[in-house]
Motif scaffolding. Structure first.
Motif, PDB file in Angstrom:
ATOM      1  N   THR A   1      -4.475 -88.854 -40.632  1.00 57.65           N
ATOM      2  CA  THR A   1      -4.767 -87.489 -41.158  1.00 57.65           C
ATOM      3  C   THR A   1      -4.683 -86.511 -39.985  1.00 57.65           C
ATOM      4  OG1 THR A   1      -6.989 -87.744 -41.268  1.00 57.65           O
ATOM      5  CG2 THR A   1      -5.661 -88.013 -43.474  1.00 57.65           C
TER       6      THR A   1
ATOM      7  N   ALA B   1      -2.268 -83.651 -39.831  1.00 54.92           N
ATOM      8  CA  ALA B   1      -2.443 -82.544 -40.799  1.00 54.92           C
ATOM      9  C   ALA B   1      -3.828 -81.639 -40.385  1.00 54.92           C
ATOM     10  CB  ALA B   1      -2.451 -83.234 -42.070  1.00 54.92           C
TER      11      ALA B   1
ATOM     12  N   SER C   1      -3.057 -79.575 -37.561  1.00 55.87           N
ATOM     13  CA  SER C   1      -2.075 -78.306 -38.099  1.00 55.87           C
ATOM     14  C   SER C   1      -2.801 -77.373 -38.840  1.00 55.87           C
ATOM     15  CB  SER C   1      -0.958 -78.967 -38.871  1.00 55.87           C
ATOM     16  OG  SER C   1      -0.153 -77.884 -39.265  1.00 55.87           O
ATOM     17  N   SER C   2      -3.999 -77.669 -39.897  1.00 59.17           N
ATOM     18  CA  SER C   2      -4.603 -77.107 -40.479  1.00 59.17           C
ATOM     19  C   SER C   2      -5.798 -76.196 -39.721  1.00 59.17           C
ATOM     20  CB  SER C   2      -5.528 -77.869 -41.613  1.00 59.17           C
ATOM     21  OG  SER C   2      -4.561 -78.494 -42.327  1.00 59.17           O
TER      22      SER C   2
ATOM     23  N   ARG D   1      -2.862 -78.975 -48.456  1.00 56.18           N
ATOM     24  CA  ARG D   1      -1.643 -79.427 -47.785  1.00 56.18           C
ATOM     25  C   ARG D   1      -1.553 -80.980 -47.484  1.00 56.18           C
ATOM     26  NH1 ARG D   1      -1.183 -78.551 -41.752  1.00 56.18           N
ATOM     27  NH2 ARG D   1       0.444 -79.908 -42.465  1.00 56.18           N
ATOM     28  N   LEU D   2      -2.600 -81.706 -47.854  1.00 53.85           N
ATOM     29  CA  LEU D   2      -2.696 -83.208 -47.954  1.00 53.85           C
ATOM     30  C   LEU D   2      -1.545 -83.943 -48.725  1.00 53.85           C
ATOM     31  CD1 LEU D   2      -6.212 -84.475 -46.852  1.00 53.85           C
ATOM     32  CD2 LEU D   2      -4.130 -84.640 -45.494  1.00 53.85           C
TER      33      LEU D   2
ATOM     34  N   ASP E   1       2.549 -85.381 -45.082  1.00 58.53           N
ATOM     35  CA  ASP E   1       1.398 -85.313 -43.877  1.00 58.53           C
ATOM     36  C   ASP E   1       1.068 -86.623 -43.362  1.00 58.53           C
ATOM     37  OD1 ASP E   1       1.295 -82.599 -43.633  1.00 58.53           O
ATOM     38  OD2 ASP E   1       0.403 -82.424 -45.556  1.00 58.53           O
TER      39      ASP E   1
ATOM     40  N   CYS F   1       2.144 -79.089 -34.368  1.00 56.52           N
ATOM     41  CA  CYS F   1       0.950 -78.883 -35.127  1.00 56.52           C
ATOM     42  C   CYS F   1       0.721 -77.463 -35.089  1.00 56.52           C
ATOM     43  CB  CYS F   1      -0.263 -79.676 -34.581  1.00 56.52           C
ATOM     44  SG  CYS F   1      -0.071 -81.452 -34.888  1.00 56.52           S
TER      45      CYS F   1
ATOM     46  N   SER G   1       4.690 -76.330 -39.873  1.00 51.55           N
ATOM     47  CA  SER G   1       4.152 -77.825 -40.011  1.00 51.55           C
ATOM     48  C   SER G   1       3.316 -77.783 -41.451  1.00 51.55           C
ATOM     49  CB  SER G   1       3.123 -78.071 -38.694  1.00 51.55           C
ATOM     50  OG  SER G   1       1.906 -77.217 -38.820  1.00 51.55           O
ATOM     51  N   LEU G   2       2.892 -76.570 -41.943  1.00 46.95           N
ATOM     52  CA  LEU G   2       2.297 -76.754 -43.229  1.00 46.95           C
ATOM     53  C   LEU G   2       3.122 -77.057 -44.400  1.00 46.95           C
ATOM     54  CD1 LEU G   2       0.197 -73.403 -42.785  1.00 46.95           C
ATOM     55  CD2 LEU G   2      -0.562 -75.735 -42.645  1.00 46.95           C
TER      56      LEU G   2
ATOM     57  N   TRP H   1       7.529 -80.793 -41.703  1.00 49.41           N
ATOM     58  CA  TRP H   1       7.354 -81.399 -40.501  1.00 49.41           C
ATOM     59  C   TRP H   1       8.398 -81.619 -39.766  1.00 49.41           C
ATOM     60  CZ3 TRP H   1       3.064 -81.708 -37.815  1.00 49.41           C
ATOM     61  CH2 TRP H   1       1.972 -81.789 -38.305  1.00 49.41           C
TER      62      TRP H   1
END
Length: 196
Positions: A36, A39, A42-43, A69-70, A74, A124, A129-130, A133
């Protein structure tokens, strides 16, 4: 420069610093499953990017962005990043075993690993990227080549975060926040340069 609100003990810069640390701690917790990590980072960049637009940069907002978003993409990005890191570590371990041509191989493997790290981290920091990718990685690769100074800043941020975590282990849980802030700043710097 902002002013203090009534009853506020510290100014807005100290508030941003505290927010960065809380987002960093939340990112470290979200990164524990390892796949993770992209992700989570990026978050964190998205939340810190939003702080520049007046949105709160809190751990609560961070987890709200991360929950939305997971998804499979991701996790696939995380699996690819983990496989690349393991491959680079294995290559460097083989080079250290004394194989013929090992010094040159170690330099080449290190350079490839550093370039992949820069591209991955710059991806990221991108808003794409949200949701996309592959698009974020393509744009990040272009940015890494066209903005060598920004790529150097990304490497410097990674080295600084690694040294802080190495010197004092508890800082490893706070390091993702300043790293995300550095990535976001490099991206904002890049987009500001391209507009002018």
């Amino acid at each position: 420069m902002g002013t203090r609100e009534p009853g506020e003990v510290f100014g807005p810069r100290m508030t941003l610093f505290a927010d960065v640390l809380s987002v960093g701690l939340a990112t470290a917790v979200a990164s524990l499953p390892v796949v993770t990590v992209p992700a989570a980072l990026s978050s964190a960049c998205a939340v810190l990017r939003g702080a520049g637009e007046g949105q709160p940069a809190t751990a609560g907002r961070y987890f709200a962005v991360l929950r939305r978003r997971l998804r499979v993409g991701d996790l696939a990005a995380g699996a690819i990043a983990l496989a690349g890191a393991l491959l680079c570590a294995a290559d460097l371990a083989l080079a250290g075993a004394g194989l013929p041509g090992a010094p040159l191989f170690a330099v080449v493997a290190g350079a490839i690993g550093a370039a992949a790290t820069v591209v991955g981290l710059r991806a990221c920091a991108r808003a794409e990227s949200l949701t996309d990718w592959p698009g974020a990685v393509r744009e990040a690769a272009r940015d890494a080549v066209q903005d060598a100074g920004g790529s150097g800043l990304v490497l410097l941020a990674v080295v600084t975060a690694a040294l802080c975590a190495w010197m004092m282990l508890p800082l490893a849980f706070l390091a993702p926040g300043p790293l995300a802030l550095a990535l976001t700043a490099v991206h904002v710097r890049r987009t500001g340069m391209s507009k002018s």
